[in-house]
Design a protein around this motif. Sequence first.
Motif, mmCIF file in Angstrom:
data_model
loop_
_atom_site.group_PDB
_atom_site.id
_atom_site.type_symbol
_atom_site.label_atom_id
_atom_site.label_comp_id
_atom_site.label_asym_id
_atom_site.label_seq_id
_atom_site.Cartn_x
_atom_site.Cartn_y
_atom_site.Cartn_z
ATOM 1 N N LEU A 28 -36.602 11.170 19.735
ATOM 2 C CA LEU A 28 -37.687 10.997 18.856
ATOM 3 C C LEU A 28 -38.880 12.105 19.474
ATOM 4 O O LEU A 28 -39.542 12.849 18.496
ATOM 5 C CB LEU A 28 -38.076 9.947 18.468
ATOM 6 N N GLY A 29 -39.225 11.893 20.537
ATOM 7 C CA GLY A 29 -40.319 12.736 21.170
ATOM 8 C C GLY A 29 -39.952 14.145 21.301
ATOM 9 O O GLY A 29 -40.801 15.086 21.069
ATOM 10 N N THR A 30 -38.721 14.615 21.283
ATOM 11 C CA THR A 30 -38.093 15.632 21.418
ATOM 12 C C THR A 30 -38.280 16.488 20.157
ATOM 13 O O THR A 30 -38.851 17.669 19.833
ATOM 14 C CB THR A 30 -36.775 15.843 22.292
ATOM 15 N N VAL A 31 -37.756 15.941 19.080
ATOM 16 C CA VAL A 31 -37.826 16.343 17.989
ATOM 17 C C VAL A 31 -39.131 16.477 17.380
ATOM 18 O O VAL A 31 -39.551 17.532 16.444
ATOM 19 C CB VAL A 31 -37.023 15.760 16.915
ATOM 20 N N LEU A 32 -40.106 15.689 17.819
ATOM 21 C CA LEU A 32 -41.399 15.732 17.220
ATOM 22 C C LEU A 32 -42.089 17.035 17.927
ATOM 23 O O LEU A 32 -42.741 17.923 17.326
ATOM 24 C CB LEU A 32 -42.250 14.770 17.592
ATOM 25 N N ALA A 33 -41.918 17.095 19.140
ATOM 26 C CA ALA A 33 -42.425 18.493 19.931
ATOM 27 C C ALA A 33 -41.634 19.727 19.277
ATOM 28 O O ALA A 33 -42.428 20.755 19.113
ATOM 29 C CB ALA A 33 -42.164 18.428 21.307
ATOM 30 N N LEU A 34 -40.481 19.607 19.237
ATOM 31 C CA LEU A 34 -39.738 20.886 18.654
ATOM 32 C C LEU A 34 -40.173 21.234 17.312
ATOM 33 O O LEU A 34 -40.513 22.500 16.947
ATOM 34 C CB LEU A 34 -38.142 20.696 18.656
ATOM 35 N N SER A 35 -40.396 20.115 16.316
ATOM 36 C CA SER A 35 -40.851 20.659 15.034
ATOM 37 C C SER A 35 -42.330 21.191 15.011
ATOM 38 O O SER A 35 -42.617 22.230 14.091
ATOM 39 C CB SER A 35 -40.853 19.294 14.048
ATOM 40 N N LEU A 36 -43.161 20.534 15.774
ATOM 41 C CA LEU A 36 -44.560 21.281 15.956
ATOM 42 C C LEU A 36 -44.275 22.645 16.617
ATOM 43 O O LEU A 36 -45.028 23.549 16.155
ATOM 44 C CB LEU A 36 -45.143 20.483 16.989
ATOM 45 N N GLY A 37 -43.595 22.905 17.645
ATOM 46 C CA GLY A 37 -43.342 24.253 18.123
ATOM 47 C C GLY A 37 -42.916 25.210 17.225
ATOM 48 O O GLY A 37 -43.487 26.446 16.867
ATOM 49 N N ASP A 38 -41.907 24.890 16.037
ATOM 50 C CA ASP A 38 -41.512 25.588 15.124
ATOM 51 C C ASP A 38 -42.521 26.033 14.118
ATOM 52 O O ASP A 38 -42.601 27.070 13.586
ATOM 53 C CB ASP A 38 -40.350 25.051 14.523
ATOM 54 N N ALA A 39 -43.310 24.873 13.824
ATOM 55 C CA ALA A 39 -44.257 24.890 12.784
ATOM 56 C C ALA A 39 -45.376 26.089 13.366
ATOM 57 O O ALA A 39 -46.107 26.848 12.769
ATOM 58 C CB ALA A 39 -44.940 23.537 12.640
ATOM 59 N N LEU A 102 -38.541 31.765 8.867
ATOM 60 C CA LEU A 102 -39.563 30.699 8.538
ATOM 61 C C LEU A 102 -40.902 31.454 7.791
ATOM 62 O O LEU A 102 -41.433 30.735 6.977
ATOM 63 C CB LEU A 102 -40.207 30.180 9.811
ATOM 64 N N PRO A 103 -40.903 32.617 7.801
ATOM 65 C CA PRO A 103 -41.880 33.153 7.103
ATOM 66 C C PRO A 103 -41.785 33.330 5.616
ATOM 67 O O PRO A 103 -42.589 33.506 4.679
ATOM 68 C CB PRO A 103 -42.195 34.555 7.458
ATOM 69 N N HIS A 104 -40.524 33.061 5.302
ATOM 70 C CA HIS A 104 -40.236 33.282 3.715
ATOM 71 C C HIS A 104 -39.597 31.722 3.262
ATOM 72 O O HIS A 104 -39.396 31.729 2.065
ATOM 73 C CB HIS A 104 -39.013 34.207 3.648
ATOM 74 N N LEU A 105 -39.603 30.549 3.871
ATOM 75 C CA LEU A 105 -39.049 29.322 3.409
ATOM 76 C C LEU A 105 -40.125 28.387 3.979
ATOM 77 O O LEU A 105 -40.690 28.356 4.769
ATOM 78 C CB LEU A 105 -37.907 28.935 4.187
ATOM 79 N N LEU A 107 -41.039 25.094 5.633
ATOM 80 C CA LEU A 107 -40.616 24.674 6.812
ATOM 81 C C LEU A 107 -39.381 23.370 6.767
ATOM 82 O O LEU A 107 -38.483 23.432 7.335
ATOM 83 C CB LEU A 107 -41.644 24.151 7.695
ATOM 84 N N SER A 108 -39.903 22.702 5.670
ATOM 85 C CA SER A 108 -38.828 21.573 5.178
ATOM 86 C C SER A 108 -37.601 21.971 4.749
ATOM 87 O O SER A 108 -36.290 21.642 5.222
ATOM 88 C CB SER A 108 -39.384 20.428 4.397
ATOM 89 N N TRP A 276 -45.388 18.420 9.139
ATOM 90 C CA TRP A 276 -46.146 19.562 9.397
ATOM 91 C C TRP A 276 -46.203 20.744 8.355
ATOM 92 O O TRP A 276 -47.362 21.305 8.005
ATOM 93 C CB TRP A 276 -45.184 20.335 10.490
ATOM 94 N N GLY A 277 -45.279 20.791 7.400
ATOM 95 C CA GLY A 277 -45.443 21.707 6.212
ATOM 96 C C GLY A 277 -46.410 21.326 5.332
ATOM 97 O O GLY A 277 -47.288 22.019 4.921
#
Length: 309
Positions: A28-39, A102-105, A107-108, A276-277
């Motif tokens: 859970l901590g991992t996907v939280l960090a990765l989703s923020l990084g991708d955002a 990511l620039p065209h979609l 995030l979700s 994040w979106g």
Amino acid sequence: MPPAAPLSPADPAAPADDRIGLAVAVILGTVLALSLGDALVKALAGGFALGQIFLLRSLLALPLLLWLMRARRVPLWPVALGWVALRSALLVSMWIAYYLALPHLDLSVAAAAYYTLPLFITLFSGLLPGGRVAPLGWFAVVLGFAGVLLILRPGPEAFNLWALAPLCAAMLYAAAMLLTRARCRAEPPLTLALWLNLGFILAGIAISAASLALPGQGGFLFAPWAALDGPAWAALALMAVALVIGGVGAAFAYQNAPPALIGAFDFAYVGFALLWGLLLFAEAPDAIALSGIALIVLSGLLSLRAGRP
């Protein structure tokens, strides 16, 4: 998005020394960090080049990785260099495909399309010698495909070609995870994370060189490097930490709990991407896209359940 999780739809039952509670907390901590990084990558995509992000992010991540490896006496050199290099190439290609979308979609939407990966793992596993896909697994594939159609909306008005990029990313990731399971199980997670970052550095150099050779092409892939201010360096530092957390945390979670269980919590990435979106980009998917996202998440969970012995 998790970069190093050794998923397999045919893993044995959990051994007695599994640390399930800790593994769930870590994923859970991992996907939280990765989703923020991708955002943050999405936020920077308008003014920075992909090669610049790849190179600088991994250069910032390297000191932390090397410190962790030295503290834990983890070897720098992998046991099977060729397979580790191929795995890194697949994952770097996966990230290129995902980040270009990511620039065209929203995030979700990108996250949901990417999280068709359990379906591709199911399909690819059925192609391996001795592989067998249960009926529930095939039903999950059909359900996930229906969700993808709701997101893509193939038609002259609503179709977004960029939504195919996260699907390609999911296929590349599935291939990398099957390779991880089959050929890289003896490698320490920190060693895999190190060589993945070396792959990002090489890719960043290659993409940046191509952007110099193709001036004026523009776009996120071949954009020229931009000057970095304080907030941009802070964002890159956060992305570097997220990359280390993703490379190590996901591997730890999948090594210490049944993959089907961790895979279910892995889908929290889609929820974090929605969050994040909304917070960072004021993105609110419409009802049809939300229905497609829900179908893909359900199909992924069914696919993971079908893989249990």
